[in-house]
Design a protein around this motif. Structure first.
Motif, PDB file in Angstrom:
ATOM      1  N   GLY A  13       0.798  -1.220   0.000  1.00 53.52           N
ATOM      2  CA  GLY A  13       0.000   0.000   0.000  1.00 53.52           C
ATOM      3  C   GLY A  13       0.827   1.264   0.000  1.00 53.52           C
ATOM      4  O   GLY A  13       0.394   2.286   0.551  1.00 53.52           O
ATOM      5  N   ASP A  14       1.995   1.226  -0.626  1.00 49.76           N
ATOM      6  CA  ASP A  14       2.910   2.366  -0.613  1.00 49.76           C
ATOM      7  C   ASP A  14       3.324   2.783  -2.017  1.00 49.76           C
ATOM      8  O   ASP A  14       3.247   2.003  -2.965  1.00 49.76           O
ATOM      9  N   ARG A  15       3.825   4.015  -2.097  1.00 52.30           N
ATOM     10  CA  ARG A  15       4.413   4.528  -3.323  1.00 52.30           C
ATOM     11  C   ARG A  15       5.752   5.198  -3.014  1.00 52.30           C
ATOM     12  O   ARG A  15       5.876   5.902  -2.012  1.00 52.30           O
ATOM     13  N   SER A  16       6.716   4.981  -3.884  1.00 51.90           N
ATOM     14  CA  SER A  16       7.951   5.746  -3.910  1.00 51.90           C
ATOM     15  C   SER A  16       7.910   6.594  -5.177  1.00 51.90           C
ATOM     16  O   SER A  16       7.100   6.338  -6.073  1.00 51.90           O
ATOM     17  N   TYR A  17       8.802   7.579  -5.246  1.00 50.67           N
ATOM     18  CA  TYR A  17       8.748   8.487  -6.386  1.00 50.67           C
ATOM     19  C   TYR A  17      10.145   8.785  -6.914  1.00 50.67           C
ATOM     20  O   TYR A  17      11.111   8.909  -6.138  1.00 50.67           O
ATOM     21  N   LEU A  18      10.229   8.914  -8.240  1.00 55.19           N
ATOM     22  CA  LEU A  18      11.415   9.425  -8.906  1.00 55.19           C
ATOM     23  C   LEU A  18      10.996  10.703  -9.625  1.00 55.19           C
ATOM     24  O   LEU A  18      10.071  10.677 -10.450  1.00 55.19           O
ATOM     25  N   VAL A  19      11.637  11.813  -9.279  1.00 59.28           N
ATOM     26  CA  VAL A  19      11.317  13.089  -9.907  1.00 59.28           C
ATOM     27  C   VAL A  19      12.553  13.563 -10.658  1.00 59.28           C
ATOM     28  O   VAL A  19      13.666  13.545 -10.128  1.00 59.28           O
ATOM     29  N   THR A  20      12.368  13.960 -11.907  1.00 57.52           N
ATOM     30  CA  THR A  20      13.512  14.242 -12.764  1.00 57.52           C
ATOM     31  C   THR A  20      13.252  15.427 -13.685  1.00 57.52           C
ATOM     32  O   THR A  20      12.096  15.718 -14.036  1.00 57.52           O
ATOM     33  N   ASP A  21      14.333  16.088 -14.083  1.00 55.91           N
ATOM     34  CA  ASP A  21      14.259  17.156 -15.083  1.00 55.91           C
ATOM     35  C   ASP A  21      14.663  16.659 -16.466  1.00 55.91           C
ATOM     36  O   ASP A  21      14.786  17.444 -17.407  1.00 55.91           O
ATOM     37  N   GLY A  22      14.907  15.358 -16.578  1.00 50.71           N
ATOM     38  CA  GLY A  22      15.333  14.786 -17.836  1.00 50.71           C
ATOM     39  C   GLY A  22      16.806  14.467 -17.894  1.00 50.71           C
ATOM     40  O   GLY A  22      17.260  13.760 -18.806  1.00 50.71           O
ATOM     41  N   ALA A  23      17.557  14.958 -16.903  1.00 53.05           N
ATOM     42  CA  ALA A  23      18.995  14.669 -16.844  1.00 53.05           C
ATOM     43  C   ALA A  23      19.382  14.068 -15.501  1.00 53.05           C
ATOM     44  O   ALA A  23      20.121  13.079 -15.432  1.00 53.05           O
ATOM     45  N   VAL A  24      18.903  14.664 -14.423  1.00 53.87           N
ATOM     46  CA  VAL A  24      19.179  14.162 -13.076  1.00 53.87           C
ATOM     47  C   VAL A  24      17.860  13.909 -12.370  1.00 53.87           C
ATOM     48  O   VAL A  24      16.797  14.349 -12.829  1.00 53.87           O
ATOM     49  N   ALA A  25      17.941  13.198 -11.244  1.00 57.38           N
ATOM     50  CA  ALA A  25      16.709  12.805 -10.560  1.00 57.38           C
ATOM     51  C   ALA A  25      16.910  12.741  -9.062  1.00 57.38           C
ATOM     52  O   ALA A  25      18.029  12.529  -8.569  1.00 57.38           O
ATOM     53  N   ALA A  26      15.809  12.927  -8.333  1.00 58.33           N
ATOM     54  CA  ALA A  26      15.746  12.680  -6.894  1.00 58.33           C
ATOM     55  C   ALA A  26      14.738  11.573  -6.654  1.00 58.33           C
ATOM     56  O   ALA A  26      13.770  11.414  -7.405  1.00 58.33           O
ATOM     57  N   VAL A  27      14.966  10.803  -5.600  1.00 59.14           N
ATOM     58  CA  VAL A  27      14.089   9.695  -5.242  1.00 59.14           C
ATOM     59  C   VAL A  27      13.548   9.947  -3.849  1.00 59.14           C
ATOM     60  O   VAL A  27      14.300  10.308  -2.937  1.00 59.14           O
ATOM     61  N   ILE A  28      12.263   9.744  -3.679  1.00 64.58           N
ATOM     62  CA  ILE A  28      11.606   9.967  -2.390  1.00 64.58           C
ATOM     63  C   ILE A  28      11.083   8.641  -1.860  1.00 64.58           C
ATOM     64  O   ILE A  28      10.344   7.929  -2.557  1.00 64.58           O
ATOM     65  N   TRP A 177       1.564  13.967  -3.585  1.00 59.23           N
ATOM     66  CA  TRP A 177       2.176  12.664  -3.852  1.00 59.23           C
ATOM     67  C   TRP A 177       2.505  11.989  -2.525  1.00 59.23           C
ATOM     68  O   TRP A 177       3.619  12.107  -2.011  1.00 59.23           O
ATOM     69  N   PRO A 178       1.545  11.290  -1.905  1.00 61.91           N
ATOM     70  CA  PRO A 178       1.798  10.623  -0.621  1.00 61.91           C
ATOM     71  C   PRO A 178       2.521   9.297  -0.799  1.00 61.91           C
ATOM     72  O   PRO A 178       2.449   8.671  -1.860  1.00 61.91           O
ATOM     73  N   THR A 179       3.197   8.873   0.251  1.00 62.14           N
ATOM     74  CA  THR A 179       3.842   7.560   0.260  1.00 62.14           C
ATOM     75  C   THR A 179       2.851   6.482   0.689  1.00 62.14           C
ATOM     76  O   THR A 179       2.825   5.392   0.118  1.00 62.14           O
ATOM     77  N   HIS A 180       2.028   6.774   1.679  1.00 64.17           N
ATOM     78  CA  HIS A 180       1.093   5.800   2.228  1.00 64.17           C
ATOM     79  C   HIS A 180      -0.327   6.053   1.721  1.00 64.17           C
ATOM     80  O   HIS A 180      -0.623   7.098   1.161  1.00 64.17           O
ATOM     81  N   GLY A 181      -1.186   5.052   1.970  1.00 64.02           N
ATOM     82  CA  GLY A 181      -2.600   5.270   1.741  1.00 64.02           C
ATOM     83  C   GLY A 181      -3.204   4.516   0.590  1.00 64.02           C
ATOM     84  O   GLY A 181      -4.264   4.889   0.095  1.00 64.02           O
ATOM     85  N   PHE A 182      -2.604   3.438   0.174  1.00 68.51           N
ATOM     86  CA  PHE A 182      -3.127   2.663  -0.947  1.00 68.51           C
ATOM     87  C   PHE A 182      -3.366   1.220  -0.495  1.00 68.51           C
ATOM     88  O   PHE A 182      -3.134   0.272  -1.222  1.00 68.51           O
ATOM     89  N   GLY A 183      -3.814   1.116   0.761  1.00 66.03           N
ATOM     90  CA  GLY A 183      -3.989  -0.180   1.400  1.00 66.03           C
ATOM     91  C   GLY A 183      -3.053  -0.369   2.572  1.00 66.03           C
ATOM     92  O   GLY A 183      -3.133  -1.357   3.293  1.00 66.03           O
ATOM     93  N   SER A 184      -2.174   0.598   2.803  1.00 61.21           N
ATOM     94  CA  SER A 184      -1.214   0.495   3.899  1.00 61.21           C
ATOM     95  C   SER A 184      -1.899   0.678   5.247  1.00 61.21           C
ATOM     96  O   SER A 184      -2.814   1.492   5.395  1.00 61.21           O
ATOM     97  N   PHE A 185      -1.429  -0.062   6.249  1.00 63.25           N
ATOM     98  CA  PHE A 185      -1.912   0.132   7.617  1.00 63.25           C
ATOM     99  C   PHE A 185      -1.365   1.419   8.222  1.00 63.25           C
ATOM    100  O   PHE A 185      -1.697   1.757   9.352  1.00 63.25           O
ATOM    101  N   CYS A 186      -0.535   2.157   7.474  1.00 63.48           N
ATOM    102  CA  CYS A 186      -0.053   3.455   7.956  1.00 63.48           C
ATOM    103  C   CYS A 186      -1.090   4.553   7.782  1.00 63.48           C
ATOM    104  O   CYS A 186      -0.898   5.663   8.264  1.00 63.48           O
TER     105      CYS A 186
END
Length: 451
Positions: A13-28, A177-186
């Protein structure tokens, strides 16, 4: 152009994210199996330069530290969180300059934990969206009792203030863009939808229409128990989980498998509950890959119990192995094949009847109806005269179930099959109801509510 890619872990029930400008990226908030993040970055041909955590996670082991080891990325964690590894300590107001086009501004949003952070994605024209972790979710908020019941009210008050803060500092059009809430007990309560904006949440989220005191009462009153393995995740995440080992587990031979089925080991059948119903090995537990395998296996087993996975194919075992390493279950063995192929003799192969609620309505005397749903589900609506033992309590409370054939149901069939297999292992005669709970009313079964 800045893009956000979701790395879904639907089983937890979680999500992680990759956010990018097309060259570099951050991961959450990456999960422990970081190869999925590398695959996302590879598809976009971008280099990961930053990894950040919204909080110290309680429902899964983070892959953040390992991802930084492998990429050389900077690792951002709340300054107030005590961890045993090098990181960039983050506080409100810090800005992570991922690139000239991609910035993450840090906001303190305590509530899910004391030191929880959110990250505002800023573009040239201001805030585009916000990574909210376990703070503001879609139609809900993150639960506030994971650090102990003694902190739950205080954290609920923080949570209320934090979601209002997000609404005050962000435009209505900002994406969430939440991490929890897609079936997670969090999640503190049921989540609605799979996307949203700040403005949309102001209209539908109870956190915005309730006063602080009302929100605290609402939040604490909605909390069901959470998986016991959560107690292990936070400590592991503060020390830094070890790298994942996804090599194929050792294979168990039929004679050894038979011994494990007779003993205290856990032998878990990964096939669908319908395949399990048709034929399974006596003593095996039904926890299929088509449901939240890791959540329930981590909750039901004693930590460290020898674990053997039964799969139809090596790929099925590998998928389960990936699910389990996310919560720190690393050591396991496996057997691959159909029940009749794995059995020492035909007497080890059993079947288990499944049924519908209409069948239950026609059941004769001597029938015991067992509801293994969560307490909140039971309070909302349940079958009159049913026995209620939530699945996570079944191993300790099985003796409370009266004599007779036990008809087990949940909300859709997954938990019922798991419960029925546990009871069958103890010698009970069982039938599991493999149908949506709404069908009970259509079958004419009497329903009552505790609310």
């Amino acid at each position: 152009m800045v893009a956000v890619e979701v790395v879904e872990t639907s089983s937890l029930g979680d999500r992680s994210y990759l956010v990018t400008d097309g060259a570099v990226a951050a991961v959450i908030d990456p999960q422990r199996d970081v190869d999925r993040v590398f695959a996302a970055a590879g598809r976009r041909d971008v280099r990961i330069t930053h990894v950040v955590e919204t909080h110290i996670h309680n429902d899964y082991l983070s892959g953040g530290l390992e991802l930084c080891r492998l990429t050389g990325a900077e690792y951002g964690v709340a300054a107030a969180d005590e961890v045993s590894f090098a990181r960039r300590p983050l506080v409100e107001g810090d800005v992570l300059e991922v690139s000239p086009q991609l910035r993450l501004r840090v906001l303190a949003t305590p509530g899910h934990t004391f030191h929880h952070l959110s990250y505002v994605l800023e573009g040239d024209d201001g805030a585009v969206g916000v990574f909210t972790g376990g703070s503001l979710l879609f139609g809900a908020t993150g639960r506030t009792d994971l650090l102990g019941q003694q902190h739950s009210e205080e954290l609920a008050r923080h949570q209320h203030a934090s979601v209002h803060k997000l609404a005050e500092v962000l435009p209505d059009g900002a994406e969430i863009w939440p991490t929890h809430g897609f079936g997670s007990f969090c999640s503190a309560s049921a989540v609605t939808g799979s996307s949203g904006t700040v403005g949309q949440q102001k209209k539908v989220n109870a956190a915005f229409r309730l006063s602080e005191d009302e929100f605290v009462e609402h939040t604490l009153g909605a909390l069901d128990p959470f998986p016991t393995y959560y107690a292990r995740m936070g400590a592991r995440n503060t020390t830094g989980p070890q790298p994942v080992d996804l090599r194929e587990p050792a294979r168990v031979q039929p004679a050894e498998l038979a011994r494990r089925l007779r003993g205290a080991d856990w032998v878990v059948d990964l096939r669908s509950r319908r395949a399990f119903s048709r034929a399974h090995l006596a003593g095996a537990i039904s926890l299929g890959l088509d449901g939240p395998l890791a959540t329930w296996l981590g909750w039901l087993t004693d930590w460290g119990t020898p674990l053997t996975l039964l799969g139809e194919t090596p790929e099925q075992v590998a998928a389960a192995q990936r699910e389990l390493v996310r919560i720190g279950i690393d050591r396991l063995t496996a057997a691959v094949g159909q029940p009749h192929e794995l059995a020492m003799d035909a007497s080890l192969v059993r079947s288990m009847p499944s049924a519908t609620f209409a069948d239950l309505a026609e059941a004769g005397p001597g029938t015991v109806v067992l509801d293994v749903r969560m307490r909140g589900e039971w309070r909302a609506r349940h079958l009159k005269d049913a026995v209620h033992v939530p699945l996570f309590e079944l191993r300790d409370r099985g003796h409370e179930i009266g004599d007779g054939v036990v008809w087990v149901h949940c909300s859709a069939g997954y938990r019922a099959a798991a419960a029925a297999s546990l009871l069958a292992r103890e010698g009970r005669e069982v039938v599991f109801v493999d149908e949506e709970f709404d069908a009970a009313q259509q079958a004419g079964l009497p329903l009552v509510s505790d609310r």
